[in-house]
Design a protein around this motif. Structure first.
Motif, mmCIF file in Angstrom:
data_model
loop_
_atom_site.group_PDB
_atom_site.id
_atom_site.type_symbol
_atom_site.label_atom_id
_atom_site.label_comp_id
_atom_site.label_asym_id
_atom_site.label_seq_id
_atom_site.Cartn_x
_atom_site.Cartn_y
_atom_site.Cartn_z
ATOM 1 N N ALA A 488 0.822 -1.211 0.000
ATOM 2 C CA ALA A 488 0.000 0.000 0.000
ATOM 3 C C ALA A 488 0.858 1.264 0.000
ATOM 4 N N ARG A 489 2.083 1.178 0.562
ATOM 5 C CA ARG A 489 2.971 2.349 0.595
ATOM 6 C C ARG A 489 3.857 2.444 -0.644
ATOM 7 N N SER A 490 3.699 1.493 -1.559
ATOM 8 C CA SER A 490 4.542 1.468 -2.743
ATOM 9 C C SER A 490 3.897 2.282 -3.867
ATOM 10 N N GLY A 491 4.740 3.031 -4.601
ATOM 11 C CA GLY A 491 4.245 3.817 -5.728
ATOM 12 C C GLY A 491 5.322 4.726 -6.281
ATOM 13 N N CYS A 492 5.047 5.357 -7.419
ATOM 14 C CA CYS A 492 5.981 6.284 -8.058
ATOM 15 C C CYS A 492 5.622 7.715 -7.680
ATOM 16 N N GLY A 493 6.608 8.516 -7.546
ATOM 17 C CA GLY A 493 6.373 9.923 -7.281
ATOM 18 C C GLY A 493 6.432 10.259 -5.806
ATOM 19 N N ASN A 494 6.115 11.506 -5.513
ATOM 20 C CA ASN A 494 6.148 11.982 -4.139
ATOM 21 C C ASN A 494 4.977 11.398 -3.338
ATOM 22 N N GLY A 495 5.177 11.290 -2.043
ATOM 23 C CA GLY A 495 4.138 10.760 -1.162
ATOM 24 C C GLY A 495 4.213 9.272 -0.943
ATOM 25 N N PHE A 496 5.103 8.558 -1.592
ATOM 26 C CA PHE A 496 5.256 7.119 -1.416
ATOM 27 C C PHE A 496 6.640 6.847 -0.835
ATOM 28 N N PRO A 497 6.713 6.218 0.355
ATOM 29 C CA PRO A 497 8.022 5.994 0.979
ATOM 30 C C PRO A 497 8.858 4.927 0.278
ATOM 31 N N ARG A 498 8.248 4.081 -0.547
ATOM 32 C CA ARG A 498 9.000 3.026 -1.208
ATOM 33 C C ARG A 498 8.383 2.725 -2.572
ATOM 34 N N HIS A 499 9.181 2.071 -3.395
ATOM 35 C CA HIS A 499 8.733 1.694 -4.733
ATOM 36 C C HIS A 499 9.125 0.238 -4.969
ATOM 37 N N LEU A 500 8.146 -0.681 -4.819
ATOM 38 C CA LEU A 500 8.411 -2.106 -4.998
ATOM 39 C C LEU A 500 8.316 -2.457 -6.473
ATOM 40 N N ASN A 504 11.070 -5.589 -13.926
ATOM 41 C CA ASN A 504 11.056 -4.181 -14.306
ATOM 42 C C ASN A 504 9.666 -3.559 -14.187
ATOM 43 N N HIS A 505 8.729 -4.255 -13.505
ATOM 44 C CA HIS A 505 7.356 -3.786 -13.390
ATOM 45 C C HIS A 505 7.090 -3.338 -11.956
ATOM 46 N N SER A 506 6.333 -2.265 -11.828
ATOM 47 C CA SER A 506 5.984 -1.731 -10.507
ATOM 48 C C SER A 506 4.924 -2.617 -9.851
ATOM 49 N N ALA A 507 5.002 -2.744 -8.534
ATOM 50 C CA ALA A 507 4.022 -3.484 -7.734
ATOM 51 C C ALA A 507 3.366 -2.504 -6.781
ATOM 52 N N VAL A 508 2.091 -2.195 -7.026
ATOM 53 C CA VAL A 508 1.366 -1.210 -6.218
ATOM 54 C C VAL A 508 0.042 -1.834 -5.763
ATOM 55 N N TRP A 509 -0.539 -1.261 -4.726
ATOM 56 C CA TRP A 509 -1.777 -1.768 -4.139
ATOM 57 C C TRP A 509 -2.975 -1.599 -5.074
#
Length: 519
Positions: A488-500, A504-509
């Motif tokens: 849930a805390r994973s994502g691109c850009g500001n406001g996300f403490p981590r990027h899973l 090469n693919h992003s994992a987001v909630w």
């Protein structure tokens, strides 16, 4: 036909020496109902005349068969009349056996006994009639307004009881019988619910194939599972019947004499433990008749709770375990093997006076409960901020018991290690074998587990005080929760403490939410 004088002489001689058939006595068989039918005519099953009275209006007459020759060479009866009288005797015997001995043929003692029996029977019937009249007067006429309500309630409870007593799978060509409704629901959801042929992954279609069900197809698995509970029944539906019976009993019973069902007490204890104020408001609202808080406290505090590992709690646990085995709910040779589960929960900081022990409750206890205050050099006892709870759960039987707790404040790994193995040893002395430990990924728990990790990375206590190795596992629920929080805390850009990332693919909630909404 006589052709000569000799034939006439022979006939005259035969008639002179012949006797008349006497037939059957009408007076002897006058009690038979057939004697009065058709003016003294006896008929067979096919309606033909078998015998008749010679002159019914003249007393002392005889009954003769239709085949009676009147004159016979010898004897008193012809063969047809003899056979017919035998059938009359059988009919008279059956009639007497059915109606009993007639009063005029009874002795005096028999008549007295029969009269007493009739008086006792009449007395019992009068008492039964009196009870029925009392019950009829006590019945309440609910009127036209509430009559449909009670009829629907009776029909619903009957249908519910039928589902609970006969958990049968009526899915097409199944007809399997199960021990409980829980097993039936698990079977249907795990075996029969499948996406229909021709449906795609993006547009699934689920059809209910229960007997006599005409519901339209469903687009979600969760919706069809909820629909199937209408057919199978829910395990918690049985509680409604128990609660309803206790409500009806509480309306006509004094609160001091009311005996509540164990399921109702268990439900009330759960609500009372969550919020005593909310439970008291629900009870005073008049919506339901519920036991008072004082009654619940007697059940809740049947055993005075004490922190730490103490013999009173473990002895009570052993007594309950023996009763559990006596009821045949577990295997005697393996049920004592189990897992010691422990977790630390946040509590409200403060003190409470315990009237039973005459002590203040709320200080930390366990190991090193005395700490140094920052000011004076005099040691003071700190207030607890957490409660460390230990529970034993059997591996081979559905038995679990909260066996110990500690009030703590920032407990360390080495302190947890000492408390844990102290509990393992105490449980072993009372007949329980701890073969594994289970906890979440808290800071003190990780420190505790790292101290027992071997060279291969396996967390195991090889030198335990009971002489056999004890393995440790992480709580799967907390692992999933931790994964969910990190995702849930994973994502691109500001406001996300981590990027899973996976490759090469992003994992987001949001990806999980999209799949859930589509299903």
């Amino acid at each position: 036909k006589m052709s000569s004088a000799g034939d006439f002489c022979a006939v005259t001689s035969a008639v002179e020496h012949a006797t008349q058939c006497r037939g059957c006595s009408l007076e002897k068989y006058s009690s038979l109902p057939s004697c009065t039918i058709f003016n003294g005519v006896f008929r067979g099953k096919d309606g033909t005349i078998t015998a008749q009275v010679e002159e019914p209006w003249v007393p002392g007459q005889s009954i003769r068969t239709a085949a009676c020759p009147m004159l016979i060479p010898s004897g008193e009866q012809c063969k047809p009349c003899y056979l017919f009288e035998g059938s009359l005797r059988k009919s008279l015997s059956r009639l007497r056996n059915r109606t009993g001995t007639e009063p005029q043929y009874m002795s005096h003692s028999t008549l007295v006994a029969a009269l007493k029996s009739e008086k006792a029977l009449r007395k019992n019937l009068e008492a039964l009639l009196k009870d029925l009249e009392a019950k009829r007067e006590s019945m309440v006429d609910v009127g036209d307004e509430f009559s449909p309500v009670f009829q629907n309630l009776k029909s619903g409870l009957s249908d519910l009881q039928c589902k609970m007593d006969n958990p049968i799978c009526l899915w097409e060509s199944c007809n399997m019988l199960f021990a409980s409704v829980e097993d039936l629901v698990s079977h249907v959801c795990g075996t029969h619910i499948r996406s229909a042929d021709g449906a795609t992954q993006l547009r699934p279609v689920y059809r209910c194939c229960w007997e006599d069900c005409t519901h339209t197809p469903f687009s979600s698995r969760a919706v069809i599972e909820s629909h199937l509970l209408i057919h199978t029944g829910r395990p918690q539906d049985q509680f409604f019947a128990v609660m309803l019976a206790d409500q009806a009993k509480a309306l006509s019973c004094s609160p001091n004499q009311m005996r509540w069902h164990p399921s109702v007490l268990r439900f009330c204890l759960q609500q009372f433990s969550r919020s005593a104020t909310a439970y008291d408001q629900m009870r005073k609202s008049g919506l339901l008749k519920l036991p008072s808080g004082r009654t619940l406290l007697r059940y809740q505090n049947s055993q005075a709770p004490q922190s730490g590992w103490n013999d009173i709690t473990l002895s009570s646990m052993r007594t309950l375990f023996d009763k559990f085995l006596a009821e045949g709910k577990g295997h005697r040779d393996r049920a004592h093997y189990g897992v010691l589960v422990f977790d630390e929960v946040k509590i409200k900081e403060g003190l409470l006076w315990d009237q039973r022990s005459d002590k203040l409750v709320g200080f930390i206890d366990g190991i090193d409960g005395v700490v140094q205050s920052p000011g004076p050099s005099t040691p003071v006892q700190a207030l607890a901020t957490h409660a460390l709870q230990f529970s034993f759960k059997s591996i081979f039987a559905p038995f679990s018991y909260p066996c110990s707790y500690y009030f703590t404040n920032a407990i360390c790994g080495w302190q947890l290690r000492k408390i844990f193995f102290e509990g393992v040893l105490n449980l072993y002395r009372h007949g329980f074998s701890v073969v594994a430990g289970c906890c979440d990924g808290g800071g003190c728990n990780r420190s505790f587990l790292r101290s027992m990790k071997d060279a291969e990375g396996v967390v195991v206590a090889k030198n335990s005080p009971v002489g056999y190795p004890i393995f440790f596992i992480s709580d799967p629920t907390h692992l999933v929760k931790k994964f969910r929080n990190n995702l849930a805390r994973s994502g691109c850009g500001n406001g996300f403490p981590r990027h899973l990332q996976v490759g090469n693919h992003s994992a987001v909630w949001q990806q999980v939410r999209d799949v859930f909404a589509r299903d």
